[in-house]
Write a protein that holds these residues in place. Structure first.
Motif, short mmCIF file in Angstrom:
data_model
loop_
_atom_site.label_atom_id
_atom_site.label_comp_id
_atom_site.label_asym_id
_atom_site.label_seq_id
_atom_site.Cartn_x
_atom_site.Cartn_y
_atom_site.Cartn_z
N PHE A 230 0.76 -1.07 0.04
CA PHE A 230 0.05 -0.04 0.13
C PHE A 230 0.78 1.35 0.14
N PRO A 231 0.54 2.13 -0.80
CA PRO A 231 1.02 3.37 -0.68
C PRO A 231 1.40 4.23 0.78
N ASP A 232 0.14 4.27 1.46
CA ASP A 232 0.59 4.80 2.78
C ASP A 232 -0.08 3.83 3.81
N GLU A 233 0.41 3.99 5.16
CA GLU A 233 0.06 3.26 6.26
C GLU A 233 -1.73 3.45 6.51
N GLU A 235 -3.96 3.72 4.78
CA GLU A 235 -4.73 3.08 3.59
C GLU A 235 -4.89 1.57 4.11
N TYR A 236 -3.27 1.26 4.27
CA TYR A 236 -3.33 -0.30 4.60
C TYR A 236 -4.11 -0.70 6.01
N ARG A 237 -3.91 0.06 6.76
CA ARG A 237 -4.60 -0.06 8.04
C ARG A 237 -6.26 -0.33 7.76
N GLU A 238 -6.69 0.61 6.99
CA GLU A 238 -8.15 0.82 6.89
C GLU A 238 -8.57 -0.75 5.97
N VAL A 239 -7.87 -0.90 4.96
CA VAL A 239 -8.25 -2.03 4.16
C VAL A 239 -8.06 -3.35 4.78
N ALA A 240 -6.89 -3.34 5.34
CA ALA A 240 -6.33 -4.69 6.02
C ALA A 240 -7.44 -5.06 7.12
N GLY A 241 -7.86 -3.86 7.85
CA GLY A 241 -8.52 -4.39 8.70
C GLY A 241 -9.97 -5.18 8.54
N GLU A 242 -10.50 -4.70 7.27
CA GLU A 242 -11.71 -5.38 6.91
C GLU A 242 -11.59 -6.90 6.42
N TYR A 243 -10.17 -7.30 6.22
CA TYR A 243 -10.09 -8.66 5.97
C TYR A 243 -9.33 -9.35 7.06
N GLN A 244 -9.55 -8.84 8.24
CA GLN A 244 -9.16 -9.51 9.87
C GLN A 244 -10.39 -10.36 10.32
N ILE A 245 -10.17 -11.69 10.88
CA ILE A 245 -11.36 -12.26 11.28
C ILE A 245 -10.90 -12.52 12.87
N ASP A 246 -12.11 -12.57 13.61
CA ASP A 246 -11.93 -12.93 14.96
C ASP A 246 -13.06 -13.79 15.39
N ALA A 247 -13.32 -14.16 16.62
CA ALA A 247 -14.34 -15.17 17.08
C ALA A 247 -15.67 -14.65 16.47
N GLY A 248 -15.63 -13.36 16.88
CA GLY A 248 -17.07 -12.51 16.77
C GLY A 248 -17.45 -12.81 15.12
N THR A 249 -16.48 -12.53 14.19
CA THR A 249 -16.56 -12.75 12.67
C THR A 249 -17.34 -14.23 12.28
N LEU A 250 -16.74 -15.07 12.93
CA LEU A 250 -17.08 -16.41 12.80
C LEU A 250 -18.43 -17.07 13.15
N GLU A 251 -19.08 -16.09 13.89
CA GLU A 251 -20.47 -16.45 14.58
C GLU A 251 -21.47 -16.48 13.19
N ALA A 252 -21.24 -15.79 11.94
CA ALA A 252 -22.06 -16.26 11.13
C ALA A 252 -21.65 -17.45 10.20
N ALA A 253 -20.60 -18.19 10.65
CA ALA A 253 -20.11 -19.30 9.71
C ALA A 253 -20.78 -20.49 10.26
N SER A 254 -20.74 -21.45 9.40
CA SER A 254 -21.30 -22.69 9.82
C SER A 254 -20.43 -23.28 10.76
#
Lengths: 303, 303, 303
Positions: A230-233, A235-254
């Motif tokens: 990424f060109p700047d830090e 932008e990286y943080r914003e984008v990367a944050g959307e593709y991080q997962i935690d236990a909460g994210t996975l509540e919607a999973a099988s």
């Protein structure tokens, strides 16, 4: 094994892959039975780049087969520093070993090196090129946890630069798999890889958000998004944050979801996932041993 | 061995210590009998800091038991450089080995790491923290040369910063030992260690000159005084010079004196001591092998 | 083997050399027969300087004999960095191993180290000094390909600084050999070596051009001319170019010519020589294994 060298996952047919995975499963079920199988055999380690997982698991694999290693050591301490060509190095070292594993920063180097030696050569990663034993252990882990037939997999993160992802996606075209690719637009699959997958008749779909597809997945394969893309830090943080997962994210999973990662991870999978039933990434790393034992056994047997 | 991991000498009771030392003595008396005892077992080496003695003697120990190593190699070449957490590294590596030895610069890291793994973990030194296998080989050397009961020991040099010294002094409180501490005032035992020894009922005395106590000693344990502890080089030379010994110094000692040093030494023991009957520091280093063989045997046996 | 340590090729009589070469030939003919011969034996590796070939082939050699290694690792990670003397390091490490191989930058260091230890010590190269196992594998390769009696050999390249060359030339005086030395005037044999060879009764001749002698040679031993020996790059290129060979150069040679090189090469032997019948340099490197197996077997047997 009908191959003499293992250079790329692309050289492996469905039958080849199944031969390796079946044999790995046999070994994992009864490792003791293989403890002396290759006593006296030496595996030469040529790591021109750092590695923890690949080097250690190849070491464990040959030793679990009763063999041993001859390690070139870090490249700073080798005659490569004196200007020796790769072709010369491998021709010397094949005299010290019964098979070779090589990691090298240059794409295509493993193929080139294999043309100079008579012992089996395994590619342990050649730059942006191939890393076939990683692909095989990924396939083994998927098969053990979710099966390779009628599979729905999501592959998420950096899909543009990740060789692991390209190699896995290609190998999955040998099986009945629905592949979903989840990434920011700037890190989507390269056009050449997308084309290649279509050519192989793969069923693929691309997404920018995990929510669109999470609940339908049998396997979620997460990879790291690197800051240097990424060109700047910010932008990286914003984008990367959307593709991080935690236990909460996975509540919607099988409930049966298998979460994988080639490791090392930094923060793309939160540590609160580690204790869930989903977490399969350490098992995945450990599967490197039986899978590499299977490959080595098949290659050394054929000699 | 009732312990699963070996993190600190403090976790070891007198019975634990005697179990290890007795077993080490059995092994030293008949090493051939143990040559195949752990054939096929792999010891993972995780040295996040340089080491010669500890790493080589653990390597010799597992190999003398018929086992082998899987070495992470220098940390610069590992995935730690890619930002992997220690917890992740040990959880990956436990899949490649049957036991782990770890050296790490951070105090408390061995304890933390042990909580993440199911295989035995041995602390090979965690910064200013513990180094329990050094303590055990020190105790073994003392017992073989002077006995651990009714012992008078002098511990000399840098008593403020030396973890080896603190650990040994604590372990000696399990036995009937008179402990004399000899150091410049600026490098005396830390208050917390002195308090701890009193709590354990130890008989200790502190001195600033070796002459005050030399003739009464069964064992003299010398450690290095490091230049960086002093504000200027002249002060260092003056002070350090008073705590160096040579063959002349030892003329006032008992004929049975045992001189020990954890090594490496620089000039705190003159080379003219090496050929005297007093010199026991190379034997002490060599004792690392049977003592670590004993520990590994007890831990792997218990699995 | 009547020697306890192997420090210099000069210590080896014709009978010693033949004992090693004969034994290496036996081993090469039936390596399986030696696969468990030294099971449980440990070879300590003390490489204070980088090495690929020597370290890997000693490692392969002891493992092909059923033994194993205990490696100090790169010197940056050793206690040498803490100021330990070489004498102390070897006295510690001999407690971890049954024999030692040492490479060290200081001439004379191997001799010095051998005086402090009771286990066999093999010199793996001591700076500008000796590298006896290289000489033995050179002799073995010459004997296998051309015989050591009634031999005409040309030794070409940097004859001034190359320890390999001096050592080989001296060893050849034990046999019936005509030695031709081919080099630029600035890199001729040092007067002391020339004197030494005359003292031993050697038949030697010096040349500045390969053409003068090529057609009469049974063996051509090529070494590298290093750029740093020349005041400026142009002079280097001009001079070095005259001592490079390619397939064309060798058209004037006998069909039976054996071309050797201690490796690594840079451009002193063109790659078009590799596929000719002349090329023997990879075989030469590989011969390091049976020759070192023979030496280790003879030394460990004698214990």
């Amino acid at each position: 094994m009908r191959h003499e060298h293992i250079i790329s996952a692309k050289q492996l047919s469905r039958a080849d892959i199944e031969e390796v995975l079946d044999h790995a499963a046999e070994i994992a079920a009864d490792p003791e039975a293989y403890a002396d199988r290759h006593a006296g055999k030496l595996l030469g380690l040529l790591f021109f780049e750092p590695s923890t997982r690949t080097k250690m698991s190849f070491t464990a694999a040959i030793k679990r087969l009763g063999g041993d290693i001859v390690d070139m050591g870090p490249v700073e301490y080798s005659s490569v520093k004196k200007g020796e060509s790769l072709a010369d190095t491998v021709r010397v070292v094949e005299g010290y070993a019964d098979a070779l594993v090589m990691r090298h920063p240059s794409e295509g180097s493993a193929q080139m090196a294999s043309e100079f030696v008579d012992v089996p050569l395994l590619n342990g990663g050649d730059g942006a090129g191939q890393h076939p034993t990683q692909t095989l252990l990924d396939l083994y882990t998927i098969r053990e946890n979710a099966g390779l037939d009628d599979l729905t997999i999501g592959i998420m993160g950096d899909l543009k630069y990740g060789r692991t992802v390209h190699s896995l996606a290609h190998a999955l075209t040998n099986f009945d798999v629905h592949q979903h690719f989840i990434s920011p637009e700037s890190l989507q699959l390269p056009r050449s890889v997308r084309y290649d997958l279509h050519e192989e008749g793969a069923t693929i779909r691309e997404h920018t958000a995990l929510e669109e597809v999470l609940s339908s997945l049998d396997v979620l394969y997460v990879t790291r998004i690197q800051e240097e893309r990424f060109p700047d830090e910010n932008e990286y943080r914003e984008v990367a944050g959307e593709y991080q997962i935690d236990a909460g994210t996975l509540e919607a999973a099988s409930d049966d979801l298998t979460v994988m990662h080639p490791l090392p991870r930094v923060d793309e999978i939160d540590h609160d996932v580690d204790d869930t039933e989903y977490a399969t990434f350490f098992e995945q790393a450990h599967n490197g041993v039986p899978v590499r034992m299977a490959l080595l056994d098949l290659l050394l047997e054929g000699q």
